[in-house]
Design an enzyme around this catalytic site. Sequence first.
Site: not given
Length: 394
Positions: A10, A87, A176, A206-207, A237, A331, A381
């Site tokens: 990736n 990826r 995603h 996630g981020n 974002r 988490n 992934e």
Amino acid sequence: MPSRNILVINCGSSSIKFALIREGQKEFLLHGLAERLGSSASVLHWQQDGQKDSQTLSGGDHRAALTQLLPLVDKAAGGELHAIGHRVVHGGERFNHSCRIDAEVLQAIRDTSPLAPLHNPPNLLGIEAAMAIYPALPHIAVFDTAFHQSLPEYAYRYALPESLYREQHVRRYGFHGTSHRYVSHEAAGMTGLAVDDSNWLSAHLGNGSSTCAIVNGQSRDTSMGLTPLEGLVMGTRSGDVDPNLHSHLVRTLGWSLEKIDHMLNHESGLLGLSGLSNDMRTLEQAREQGHPGASLAIEVFCYRLAKSLAALGCALPRLDGVIFTGGIGENSPLVRNKTVAHLHLLNLALDSEANARCVRGVGGPIHAQGHPRVLVIPTNEELQIAIDTLAILH
Ligand code: AMP
């Protein structure tokens, strides 16, 4: 036939994430990250058999990093590497599934770069470097957008003049996809339902964050759009804002397009709202200590997420479960709890002990008895890319 070894790559603009996976195993034989590529500080970190190691990279570009990685991969694979899975972020409308890379596929990925100028060019760099180093191996492209090519037209079209779609390919693509696909298959396996007869709402948090409505193994709607900026509140974002914000900022502050772009992608989201951090862990700790910006950022994040999940419910004939995944989804009992608290209308409720237990790679059901399923499922992934690569080798 003996188990085969797949290297998953990736590539970002200054990094390469990699994992070496043996067919039939979930644990990676070797995985790691080459980072700060292109600078004198470039470094390779890896983990094998629970041991961590690192070395500085000489040369420093993608090809140099992959060349230095080669002996490690060879050793971990016992000299037997069978294919490489790459990826690729954007496959446009051309790719609705993973495929073997040839000259024509490379050109199609290149042609899609205007839609993903930050992602496809580094993905291509990695593919070309890996193909030069391993010319005899099959190389497979797995696209983030491919899973969402099953969206119906009424879900992927923006209400804009048709020529923008026909001539400029302006539409919703979604991202995603590899993660949403993986966790929805895992959810079916975990609950004994068939993939092709099950309906999920999935939240990859996630981020970058997105939601997805999955019907019988197919994506029917998702929160990201033409770019990964649309939809949920993310680390830095903004997610959805009024599209007139651009002209408002130009008129009132004289901001340039570049400045607005940077603000929406890198200074907004959890970071912008909290004024503190893009990292959910940091925000949760600050909230405990009474930081108002951190509290607000978490509240907005959860409310917007719940709103998106409720909206995507329109795409499902029935709900078999809501899935939480990604660094935050896997988490943060707090985020799961606050999000589900906004979804009484879907009759969702959590078992607080089960919710607290599902952290650090522990997955499972977290809903209260008698309520619709809510599942925590660690995403993988890299494993999905390896599974796709093996399927194409067949
Ligand atoms: P990812 O992009 O999937 O690696 O996810 C990164 C996000 O997951 C960051 O916002 C992290 O703060 C968040 N995260 C990781 N561990 C925890 C945790 N224990 N509690 C809350 N958030 C976490």
